[in-house]
Design a protein around this motif. Sequence first.
Motif, PDB file in Angstrom:
ATOM      1  N   VAL A   1      -2.628   5.692  18.546  1.00 45.69           N
ATOM      2  CA  VAL A   1      -1.901   6.478  17.543  1.00 45.69           C
ATOM      3  C   VAL A   1      -1.706   5.679  16.260  1.00 45.69           C
ATOM      4  O   VAL A   1      -1.972   6.175  15.152  1.00 45.69           O
ATOM      5  CB  VAL A   1      -0.545   6.953  18.111  1.00 45.69           C
ATOM      6  N   VAL A   2      -1.256   4.442  16.390  1.00 44.22           N
ATOM      7  CA  VAL A   2      -1.017   3.619  15.204  1.00 44.22           C
ATOM      8  C   VAL A   2      -2.338   3.288  14.508  1.00 44.22           C
ATOM      9  O   VAL A   2      -2.407   3.262  13.277  1.00 44.22           O
ATOM     10  CB  VAL A   2      -0.237   2.336  15.576  1.00 44.22           C
ATOM     11  N   GLY A   3      -3.390   3.069  15.280  1.00 41.99           N
ATOM     12  CA  GLY A   3      -4.694   2.784  14.692  1.00 41.99           C
ATOM     13  C   GLY A   3      -5.230   3.939  13.863  1.00 41.99           C
ATOM     14  O   GLY A   3      -5.763   3.746  12.770  1.00 41.99           O
ATOM     15  N   ILE A   4      -5.077   5.156  14.378  1.00 41.94           N
ATOM     16  CA  ILE A   4      -5.516   6.342  13.634  1.00 41.94           C
ATOM     17  C   ILE A   4      -4.689   6.508  12.365  1.00 41.94           C
ATOM     18  O   ILE A   4      -5.230   6.758  11.280  1.00 41.94           O
ATOM     19  CB  ILE A   4      -5.446   7.598  14.516  1.00 41.94           C
ATOM     20  N   ALA A   5      -3.375   6.347  12.475  1.00 44.26           N
ATOM     21  CA  ALA A   5      -2.498   6.477  11.303  1.00 44.26           C
ATOM     22  C   ALA A   5      -2.837   5.423  10.256  1.00 44.26           C
ATOM     23  O   ALA A   5      -2.935   5.719   9.054  1.00 44.26           O
ATOM     24  CB  ALA A   5      -1.034   6.365  11.733  1.00 44.26           C
ATOM     25  N   HIS A   6      -3.022   4.194  10.704  1.00 46.90           N
ATOM     26  CA  HIS A   6      -3.361   3.122   9.758  1.00 46.90           C
ATOM     27  C   HIS A   6      -4.701   3.407   9.084  1.00 46.90           C
ATOM     28  O   HIS A   6      -4.840   3.207   7.873  1.00 46.90           O
ATOM     29  CB  HIS A   6      -3.413   1.765  10.461  1.00 46.90           C
ATOM     30  N   GLY A   7      -5.669   3.873   9.833  1.00 45.10           N
ATOM     31  CA  GLY A   7      -6.987   4.153   9.260  1.00 45.10           C
ATOM     32  C   GLY A   7      -6.942   5.194   8.158  1.00 45.10           C
ATOM     33  O   GLY A   7      -7.505   4.992   7.079  1.00 45.10           O
ATOM     34  N   TRP A   8      -6.270   6.302   8.417  1.00 46.50           N
ATOM     35  CA  TRP A   8      -6.191   7.351   7.403  1.00 46.50           C
ATOM     36  C   TRP A   8      -5.352   6.929   6.197  1.00 46.50           C
ATOM     37  O   TRP A   8      -5.717   7.211   5.051  1.00 46.50           O
ATOM     38  CB  TRP A   8      -5.638   8.635   8.001  1.00 46.50           C
ATOM     39  N   LEU A   9      -4.236   6.267   6.459  1.00 45.71           N
ATOM     40  CA  LEU A   9      -3.381   5.851   5.344  1.00 45.71           C
ATOM     41  C   LEU A   9      -3.989   4.697   4.557  1.00 45.71           C
ATOM     42  O   LEU A   9      -3.724   4.544   3.364  1.00 45.71           O
ATOM     43  CB  LEU A   9      -1.985   5.507   5.854  1.00 45.71           C
ATOM     44  N   TYR A  10      -4.839   3.903   5.197  1.00 47.49           N
ATOM     45  CA  TYR A  10      -5.536   2.843   4.481  1.00 47.49           C
ATOM     46  C   TYR A  10      -6.489   3.436   3.439  1.00 47.49           C
ATOM     47  O   TYR A  10      -6.652   2.876   2.355  1.00 47.49           O
ATOM     48  CB  TYR A  10      -6.293   1.930   5.450  1.00 47.49           C
ATOM     49  N   VAL A  11      -7.093   4.569   3.752  1.00 44.53           N
ATOM     50  CA  VAL A  11      -7.968   5.226   2.776  1.00 44.53           C
ATOM     51  C   VAL A  11      -7.159   5.629   1.543  1.00 44.53           C
ATOM     52  O   VAL A  11      -7.614   5.443   0.399  1.00 44.53           O
ATOM     53  CB  VAL A  11      -8.675   6.447   3.410  1.00 44.53           C
ATOM     54  N   ILE A  12      -5.971   6.147   1.750  1.00 42.33           N
ATOM     55  CA  ILE A  12      -5.098   6.506   0.619  1.00 42.33           C
ATOM     56  C   ILE A  12      -4.701   5.254  -0.141  1.00 42.33           C
ATOM     57  O   ILE A  12      -4.681   5.239  -1.377  1.00 42.33           O
ATOM     58  CB  ILE A  12      -3.869   7.290   1.119  1.00 42.33           C
ATOM     59  N   TYR A  13      -4.388   4.176   0.588  1.00 44.47           N
ATOM     60  CA  TYR A  13      -4.084   2.889  -0.046  1.00 44.47           C
ATOM     61  C   TYR A  13      -5.245   2.441  -0.933  1.00 44.47           C
ATOM     62  O   TYR A  13      -5.037   1.966  -2.048  1.00 44.47           O
ATOM     63  CB  TYR A  13      -3.781   1.840   1.029  1.00 44.47           C
ATOM     64  N   LEU A  14      -6.464   2.572  -0.446  1.00 40.48           N
ATOM     65  CA  LEU A  14      -7.639   2.172  -1.234  1.00 40.48           C
ATOM     66  C   LEU A  14      -7.727   2.949  -2.538  1.00 40.48           C
ATOM     67  O   LEU A  14      -7.995   2.372  -3.599  1.00 40.48           O
ATOM     68  CB  LEU A  14      -8.919   2.381  -0.426  1.00 40.48           C
ATOM     69  N   VAL A  15      -7.479   4.250  -2.471  1.00 35.71           N
ATOM     70  CA  VAL A  15      -7.540   5.077  -3.677  1.00 35.71           C
ATOM     71  C   VAL A  15      -6.479   4.634  -4.679  1.00 35.71           C
ATOM     72  O   VAL A  15      -6.764   4.442  -5.875  1.00 35.71           O
ATOM     73  CB  VAL A  15      -7.361   6.575  -3.316  1.00 35.71           C
ATOM     74  N   PHE A  16      -5.246   4.435  -4.212  1.00 30.31           N
ATOM     75  CA  PHE A  16      -4.160   4.042  -5.113  1.00 30.31           C
ATOM     76  C   PHE A  16      -4.362   2.632  -5.665  1.00 30.31           C
ATOM     77  O   PHE A  16      -4.083   2.366  -6.839  1.00 30.31           O
ATOM     78  CB  PHE A  16      -2.811   4.149  -4.416  1.00 30.31           C
ATOM     79  N   ALA A  17      -4.834   1.709  -4.826  1.00 28.08           N
ATOM     80  CA  ALA A  17      -5.069   0.343  -5.277  1.00 28.08           C
ATOM     81  C   ALA A  17      -6.206   0.294  -6.291  1.00 28.08           C
ATOM     82  O   ALA A  17      -6.140  -0.437  -7.283  1.00 28.08           O
ATOM     83  CB  ALA A  17      -5.373  -0.565  -4.093  1.00 28.08           C
ATOM     84  N   PHE A  18      -7.261   1.069  -6.048  1.00 23.39           N
ATOM     85  CA  PHE A  18      -8.365   1.111  -7.006  1.00 23.39           C
ATOM     86  C   PHE A  18      -7.907   1.711  -8.330  1.00 23.39           C
ATOM     87  O   PHE A  18      -8.277   1.217  -9.405  1.00 23.39           O
ATOM     88  CB  PHE A  18      -9.543   1.906  -6.440  1.00 23.39           C
ATOM     89  N   ASP A  19      -7.108   2.763  -8.276  1.00 26.60           N
ATOM     90  CA  ASP A  19      -6.573   3.377  -9.491  1.00 26.60           C
ATOM     91  C   ASP A  19      -5.726   2.369 -10.267  1.00 26.60           C
ATOM     92  O   ASP A  19      -5.868   2.246 -11.483  1.00 26.60           O
ATOM     93  CB  ASP A  19      -5.752   4.617  -9.125  1.00 26.60           C
ATOM     94  N   LEU A  20      -4.874   1.649  -9.569  1.00 24.12           N
ATOM     95  CA  LEU A  20      -4.035   0.636 -10.219  1.00 24.12           C
ATOM     96  C   LEU A  20      -4.895  -0.448 -10.854  1.00 24.12           C
ATOM     97  O   LEU A  20      -4.676  -0.833 -12.010  1.00 24.12           O
ATOM     98  CB  LEU A  20      -3.071   0.017  -9.205  1.00 24.12           C
ATOM     99  N   GLY A  21      -5.877  -0.941 -10.114  1.00 17.11           N
ATOM    100  CA  GLY A  21      -6.729  -2.010 -10.633  1.00 17.11           C
ATOM    101  C   GLY A  21      -7.548  -1.583 -11.829  1.00 17.11           C
ATOM    102  O   GLY A  21      -7.737  -2.353 -12.776  1.00 17.11           O
ATOM    103  N   SER A  22      -8.033  -0.356 -11.823  1.00 17.30           N
ATOM    104  CA  SER A  22      -8.824   0.106 -12.960  1.00 17.30           C
ATOM    105  C   SER A  22      -7.946   0.306 -14.199  1.00 17.30           C
ATOM    106  O   SER A  22      -8.365   0.013 -15.310  1.00 17.30           O
ATOM    107  CB  SER A  22      -9.571   1.394 -12.612  1.00 17.30           C
TER     108      SER A  22
END
Length: 112
Positions: A44-65
Amino acid sequence: MKKSVLTRYRVMAYVTGVLLVLLTLGVIAKYVLDVNGAADFTRVVGIAHGWLYVIYLVFAFDLGSKAKWPVGKQLWVLLAGTIPTAAFFVERKVTHELEARAAEDAPAVAKA
């Protein structure tokens, strides 16, 4: 850069970091300690982390750009969500850096 860009990155950094620590503890409980029920928790935690990590990637990339970071720094921030506890330290460093930059860019207030 809007403050909301930094805020949403910070929220996702904390969420991703907490879930990754929980996932690490679950894996230790499952494979090292052979705790009953750890397999379901880890899944359960692995699935949650995987999906939320994708959102983290989008937000982190937006911040960095928007912050105009070099590629190396951008990659380090993006990978911080995959190393247990790294997201907390990277988030702190990024926040201090960007808040200091925002304070320098703010117009001076005239005193009467």
